[in-house]
Scaffold this motif. Structure first.
Motif, PDB file in Angstrom:
ATOM      1  N   ARG A  81       0.751  -1.128   0.465  1.00  0.00           N
ATOM      2  CA  ARG A  81      -0.135  -0.221   0.209  1.00  0.00           C
ATOM      3  C   ARG A  81       0.837   0.987   0.086  1.00  0.00           C
ATOM      4  N   LEU A  82       0.399   2.580  -0.578  1.00  0.00           N
ATOM      5  CA  LEU A  82       1.575   3.612  -0.704  1.00  0.00           C
ATOM      6  C   LEU A  82       1.647   3.702   0.540  1.00  0.00           C
ATOM      7  N   PHE A  83       2.176   3.647   1.642  1.00  0.00           N
ATOM      8  CA  PHE A  83       2.676   4.604   2.594  1.00  0.00           C
ATOM      9  C   PHE A  83       2.052   5.855   2.914  1.00  0.00           C
ATOM     10  N   THR A 137       7.138  16.343  -3.735  1.00  0.00           N
ATOM     11  CA  THR A 137       8.609  17.119  -5.018  1.00  0.00           C
ATOM     12  C   THR A 137       9.311  15.461  -5.612  1.00  0.00           C
ATOM     13  N   GLY A 138       8.338  14.793  -5.404  1.00  0.00           N
ATOM     14  CA  GLY A 138       8.861  12.901  -6.214  1.00  0.00           C
ATOM     15  C   GLY A 138       8.187  12.890  -7.152  1.00  0.00           C
ATOM     16  N   THR A 139       6.660  12.982  -7.084  1.00  0.00           N
ATOM     17  CA  THR A 139       5.248  13.100  -7.823  1.00  0.00           C
ATOM     18  C   THR A 139       5.967  14.416  -8.492  1.00  0.00           C
ATOM     19  N   ALA A 141       8.468  16.298  -9.668  1.00  0.00           N
ATOM     20  CA  ALA A 141       9.256  15.353 -11.123  1.00  0.00           C
ATOM     21  C   ALA A 141       9.081  14.255 -11.573  1.00  0.00           C
ATOM     22  N   SER A 142       8.257  13.426 -11.534  1.00  0.00           N
ATOM     23  CA  SER A 142       8.014  12.512 -12.039  1.00  0.00           C
ATOM     24  C   SER A 142       6.626  13.490 -13.474  1.00  0.00           C
ATOM     25  N   LEU A 143       6.018  14.336 -12.629  1.00  0.00           N
ATOM     26  CA  LEU A 143       5.204  14.933 -13.861  1.00  0.00           C
ATOM     27  C   LEU A 143       6.140  15.641 -14.215  1.00  0.00           C
ATOM     28  N   PRO A 147       9.115   8.843 -13.881  1.00  0.00           N
ATOM     29  CA  PRO A 147       9.054   8.563 -12.831  1.00  0.00           C
ATOM     30  C   PRO A 147      10.771   8.601 -12.419  1.00  0.00           C
ATOM     31  N   VAL A 148      10.635   8.627 -11.302  1.00  0.00           N
ATOM     32  CA  VAL A 148      11.494   9.353 -10.782  1.00  0.00           C
ATOM     33  C   VAL A 148      12.371   8.493  -8.734  1.00  0.00           C
ATOM     34  N   MET A 149      13.756   8.854  -8.732  1.00  0.00           N
ATOM     35  CA  MET A 149      13.886   8.192  -7.260  1.00  0.00           C
ATOM     36  C   MET A 149      14.277   9.606  -7.076  1.00  0.00           C
ATOM     37  N   THR A 150      14.307   9.612  -5.293  1.00  0.00           N
ATOM     38  CA  THR A 150      14.519  10.449  -4.891  1.00  0.00           C
ATOM     39  C   THR A 150      15.495  10.492  -4.676  1.00  0.00           C
ATOM     40  N   ALA A 151      17.217  11.009  -4.497  1.00  0.00           N
ATOM     41  CA  ALA A 151      18.470  10.094  -4.776  1.00  0.00           C
ATOM     42  C   ALA A 151      18.770  11.807  -3.200  1.00  0.00           C
ATOM     43  N   GLY A 178      20.118  17.091 -17.189  1.00  0.00           N
ATOM     44  CA  GLY A 178      20.302  16.029 -18.076  1.00  0.00           C
ATOM     45  C   GLY A 178      19.337  15.508 -16.943  1.00  0.00           C
ATOM     46  N   ARG A 179      19.546  14.081 -16.185  1.00  0.00           N
ATOM     47  CA  ARG A 179      18.591  13.253 -15.924  1.00  0.00           C
ATOM     48  C   ARG A 179      17.999  13.234 -14.415  1.00  0.00           C
ATOM     49  N   LYS A 180      18.659  14.833 -13.908  1.00  0.00           N
ATOM     50  CA  LYS A 180      18.446  15.145 -12.590  1.00  0.00           C
ATOM     51  C   LYS A 180      17.315  16.410 -12.643  1.00  0.00           C
ATOM     52  N   GLY A 201      15.246  18.917  -2.534  1.00  0.00           N
ATOM     53  CA  GLY A 201      15.732  17.405  -3.299  1.00  0.00           C
ATOM     54  C   GLY A 201      16.061  17.581  -4.723  1.00  0.00           C
ATOM     55  N   ASN A 202      16.656  16.273  -5.123  1.00  0.00           N
ATOM     56  CA  ASN A 202      17.301  15.983  -6.314  1.00  0.00           C
ATOM     57  C   ASN A 202      16.847  14.464  -6.378  1.00  0.00           C
ATOM     58  N   CYS A 203      16.224  14.662  -7.553  1.00  0.00           N
ATOM     59  CA  CYS A 203      15.231  13.735  -7.741  1.00  0.00           C
ATOM     60  C   CYS A 203      15.609  12.404  -9.121  1.00  0.00           C
ATOM     61  N   PRO A 204      16.656  12.320  -9.257  1.00  0.00           N
ATOM     62  CA  PRO A 204      16.442  11.846 -10.904  1.00  0.00           C
ATOM     63  C   PRO A 204      16.102  10.151 -11.226  1.00  0.00           C
ATOM     64  N   GLN A 205      15.543  10.743 -12.724  1.00  0.00           N
ATOM     65  CA  GLN A 205      14.945   9.577 -13.274  1.00  0.00           C
ATOM     66  C   GLN A 205      16.142   8.626 -13.081  1.00  0.00           C
ATOM     67  N   PRO A 206      15.830   6.934 -12.845  1.00  0.00           N
ATOM     68  CA  PRO A 206      16.623   5.731 -12.520  1.00  0.00           C
ATOM     69  C   PRO A 206      17.392   6.006 -13.577  1.00  0.00           C
ATOM     70  N   GLY A 207      19.191   5.366 -13.633  1.00  0.00           N
ATOM     71  CA  GLY A 207      19.546   4.794 -14.809  1.00  0.00           C
ATOM     72  C   GLY A 207      19.734   3.123 -15.288  1.00  0.00           C
ATOM     73  N   GLU A 208      19.607   3.375 -16.287  1.00  0.00           N
ATOM     74  CA  GLU A 208      19.283   1.632 -16.342  1.00  0.00           C
ATOM     75  C   GLU A 208      20.245   0.672 -15.335  1.00  0.00           C
ATOM     76  N   HIS A 215       9.883  -1.381 -12.454  1.00  0.00           N
ATOM     77  CA  HIS A 215       8.599  -0.902 -13.289  1.00  0.00           C
ATOM     78  C   HIS A 215       8.498   0.535 -13.227  1.00  0.00           C
ATOM     79  N   LEU A 216       9.443   0.655 -12.914  1.00  0.00           N
ATOM     80  CA  LEU A 216       9.647   3.128 -13.245  1.00  0.00           C
ATOM     81  C   LEU A 216      10.267   2.526 -14.164  1.00  0.00           C
TER      82      LEU A 216
HETATM   83  C1  LIG Z   1       8.570   6.556  -6.727  1.00  0.00           C
HETATM   84  C2  LIG Z   1       7.863   7.695  -7.761  1.00  0.00           C
HETATM   85  C3  LIG Z   1       6.878   7.972  -8.348  1.00  0.00           C
HETATM   86  C4  LIG Z   1       6.997   7.332  -9.316  1.00  0.00           C
HETATM   87  C5  LIG Z   1       5.646   8.051  -9.527  1.00  0.00           C
HETATM   88  C6  LIG Z   1       5.069   7.081 -11.059  1.00  0.00           C
HETATM   89  C7  LIG Z   1       3.520   7.014 -10.192  1.00  0.00           C
HETATM   90  C8  LIG Z   1       2.484   7.429  -9.085  1.00  0.00           C
HETATM   91  C9  LIG Z   1       1.390   7.094  -9.442  1.00  0.00           C
HETATM   92  C10 LIG Z   1       1.693   8.397  -8.025  1.00  0.00           C
HETATM   93  C11 LIG Z   1       2.719   9.063  -7.206  1.00  0.00           C
HETATM   94  C12 LIG Z   1       2.586   8.961  -5.875  1.00  0.00           C
HETATM   95  C13 LIG Z   1       3.414   8.763  -5.323  1.00  0.00           C
HETATM   96  C14 LIG Z   1       4.899   9.316  -5.434  1.00  0.00           C
HETATM   97  C15 LIG Z   1       5.405   9.328  -3.988  1.00  0.00           C
HETATM   98  C16 LIG Z   1       6.446   9.756  -4.077  1.00  0.00           C
HETATM   99  C17 LIG Z   1       7.363   9.161  -4.106  1.00  0.00           C
HETATM  100  C18 LIG Z   1       8.437   8.847  -3.620  1.00  0.00           C
HETATM  101  C19 LIG Z   1       9.970   9.240  -3.965  1.00  0.00           C
HETATM  102  C20 LIG Z   1      10.813   8.441  -3.345  1.00  0.00           C
HETATM  103  O1  LIG Z   1      11.130   8.428  -2.021  1.00  0.00           O
HETATM  104  S1  LIG Z   1      12.135   7.385  -4.021  1.00  0.00           S
HETATM  105  C21 LIG Z   1      12.660   6.107  -2.477  1.00  0.00           C
HETATM  106  C22 LIG Z   1      13.446   6.872  -2.071  1.00  0.00           C
HETATM  107  N1  LIG Z   1      14.524   6.666  -2.867  1.00  0.00           N
HETATM  108  C23 LIG Z   1      15.622   5.770  -2.867  1.00  0.00           C
HETATM  109  O2  LIG Z   1      15.310   4.815  -2.599  1.00  0.00           O
HETATM  110  C24 LIG Z   1      16.321   5.651  -4.289  1.00  0.00           C
HETATM  111  C25 LIG Z   1      17.812   4.593  -4.044  1.00  0.00           C
HETATM  112  N2  LIG Z   1      18.701   5.212  -4.906  1.00  0.00           N
HETATM  113  C26 LIG Z   1      18.959   5.048  -5.678  1.00  0.00           C
HETATM  114  O3  LIG Z   1      18.153   4.197  -6.530  1.00  0.00           O
HETATM  115  C27 LIG Z   1      20.092   4.965  -6.846  1.00  0.00           C
HETATM  116  O4  LIG Z   1      20.678   6.019  -6.795  1.00  0.00           O
HETATM  117  C28 LIG Z   1      19.467   7.153  -8.295  1.00  0.00           C
HETATM  118  C29 LIG Z   1      18.250   6.249  -9.040  1.00  0.00           C
HETATM  119  C30 LIG Z   1      18.757   7.720  -7.229  1.00  0.00           C
HETATM  120  C31 LIG Z   1      20.640   6.727  -8.873  1.00  0.00           C
HETATM  121  O5  LIG Z   1      20.974   6.021  -9.630  1.00  0.00           O
HETATM  122  P1  LIG Z   1      22.055   6.012 -11.408  1.00  0.00           P
HETATM  123  O6  LIG Z   1      22.321   4.621 -10.953  1.00  0.00           O
HETATM  124  O7  LIG Z   1      20.059   5.887 -12.152  1.00  0.00           O
HETATM  125  O8  LIG Z   1      22.463   6.876 -11.432  1.00  0.00           O
HETATM  126  P2  LIG Z   1      23.216   7.336 -10.745  1.00  0.00           P
HETATM  127  O9  LIG Z   1      24.161   7.336  -9.379  1.00  0.00           O
HETATM  128  O10 LIG Z   1      24.843   7.334 -11.833  1.00  0.00           O
HETATM  129  O11 LIG Z   1      22.878   8.996  -9.804  1.00  0.00           O
HETATM  130  C32 LIG Z   1      22.387   9.957 -11.521  1.00  0.00           C
HETATM  131  C33 LIG Z   1      22.999  11.365 -11.025  1.00  0.00           C
HETATM  132  O12 LIG Z   1      22.851  11.772  -9.382  1.00  0.00           O
HETATM  133  C34 LIG Z   1      23.478  12.341  -8.977  1.00  0.00           C
HETATM  134  N3  LIG Z   1      23.456  11.142  -7.262  1.00  0.00           N
HETATM  135  C35 LIG Z   1      23.294  10.262  -7.045  1.00  0.00           C
HETATM  136  N4  LIG Z   1      22.156  10.247  -6.449  1.00  0.00           N
HETATM  137  C36 LIG Z   1      22.790  11.086  -5.173  1.00  0.00           C
HETATM  138  C37 LIG Z   1      22.690  11.560  -3.874  1.00  0.00           C
HETATM  139  N5  LIG Z   1      23.041  11.299  -2.392  1.00  0.00           N
HETATM  140  N6  LIG Z   1      22.468  13.316  -3.618  1.00  0.00           N
HETATM  141  C38 LIG Z   1      23.290  14.157  -4.808  1.00  0.00           C
HETATM  142  N7  LIG Z   1      23.461  13.607  -6.314  1.00  0.00           N
HETATM  143  C39 LIG Z   1      22.949  11.540  -6.013  1.00  0.00           C
HETATM  144  C40 LIG Z   1      24.939  11.592  -9.190  1.00  0.00           C
HETATM  145  O13 LIG Z   1      26.344  12.749  -9.439  1.00  0.00           O
HETATM  146  C41 LIG Z   1      24.856  11.323 -10.583  1.00  0.00           C
HETATM  147  O14 LIG Z   1      25.100  12.947 -11.706  1.00  0.00           O
HETATM  148  P3  LIG Z   1      25.778  12.735 -12.610  1.00  0.00           P
HETATM  149  O15 LIG Z   1      25.120  11.879 -13.626  1.00  0.00           O
HETATM  150  O16 LIG Z   1      26.393  14.775 -12.452  1.00  0.00           O
HETATM  151  O17 LIG Z   1      26.948  12.413 -11.938  1.00  0.00           O
END
Ligand SMILES: CCCCC/C=C\C/C=C\C/C=C\C/C=C\CCCC(=O)SCCNC(=O)CCNC(=O)[C@H](O)C(C)(C)COP(=O)(O)OP(=O)(O)OC[C@H]1O[C@@H](n2cnc3c(N)ncnc32)[C@H](O)[C@@H]1OP(=O)(O)O
Length: 216
Positions: A81-83, A137-139, A141-143, A147-151, A178-180, A201-208, A215-216
């Protein structure tokens, strides 16, 4: 930044596609958590009505982000369930509705904090505030992209939020690199006079190659 015309519709963004899939999985129509319920106080209702009226103005392209995510998770794991939507008792926890203003790339969320979110006596828990900021912030950035993850999320708590009160959470896109997506966010009293919390917040699109949810 690409915003599809679909998003100009008054009704939801993420819900749009999910609604086609859901009837096959869940026989009953899912509840739309963004619609008013009996727990919403006067302030919450007035603000909802205010922003909802603006959704009619096509030059503003404001849209109400509905509750698609509340059910999306169940497709992957039935007990998930969504928190922020996991307490059924209306008004007990996170009551919120989120509006997205496309012309200014701005989001505004109206949030009424229920009694189960207590931290310091009589006030809202800092984790609950951060949860709502992360949601906005997550929603947001996703809009704007996909879809993004909060980094990274930096939160500064400036003044406590009384339990049961309604606040505004407003977010803006500061920078896209870029993706951020760099988003900043302010939580204020509904008249804007009192600053409760600030965040960036910094919310990148997850890399491949990232280990994020498939599912993201
Ligand atoms: C998820 C949701 C949204 C989806 C929406 C879709 C439908 C849903 C419908 C409605 C919406 C409903 C709800 C939405 C609600 C909430 C949203 C909540 C969002 C969250 O609650 S989500 C959970 C917590 N989140 C994590 O669990 C992330 C764990 N983590 C990772 O999964 C990886 O870490 C990732 C993917 C973040 C990056 O990984 P990666 O491999 O893709 O890319 P990489 O590491 O290369 O980073 C790329 C560039 O970001 C920079 N960077 C990386 N980390 C950084 C940091 N900490 N600080 C500063 N910069 C940073 C690098 O420096 C690089 O920058 P540069 O390109 O310039 O070098």
């Amino acid at each position: 930044m690409k915003l599809s015309k679909k998003k100009k519709n008054k009704q939801t963004v993420f819900c749009f596609n999910v609604q086609h899939v859901l009837p096959k999985i869940f026989p009953r129509k899912p509840r739309d958590f963004s619609l008013p319920n009996s727990s919403w106080g006067k302030e919450m209702m007035e603000l909802y009505n205010h922003y909802n009226r603006l959704t009619a103005d096509q030059s503003v392209y404001l849209c109400c982000v509905s509750s698609g995510g509340a059910y999306l998770s169940k497709i992957i794991q039935s007990k998930a369930r969504l928190f922020t939507r996991n307490i059924r008792d209306p008004g007990a926890a996170f009551e919120y509705v989120l509006f997205f203003r496309q012309d200014k790339l701005k989001c505004v969320c109206i949030f009424q904090a229920g009694h189960l979110l207590e931290g310091p006596p009589g006030h809202v828990h800092g984790g609950a505030i951060a949860t709502m900021i992360d949601t906005v912030t997550g929603t947001h950035a996703s809009l704007l992209s996909a879809p993004v993850m909060t980094a990274n999320l930096n939160v500064n708590y400036r003044s406590p939020i009384p339990l049961g009160s309604t606040v505004l959470i407003e977010s803006i896109l500061d920078k896209e690199d870029g993706r951020k997506m760099y988003i900043s966010c302010r939580v204020t009293s509904t008249d804007g006079s009192k600053l409760h919390t600030e965040a960036t917040g910094n919310c990148p699109q997850p890399g491949e190659s990232s280990e994020g949810p498939s599912h993201l």
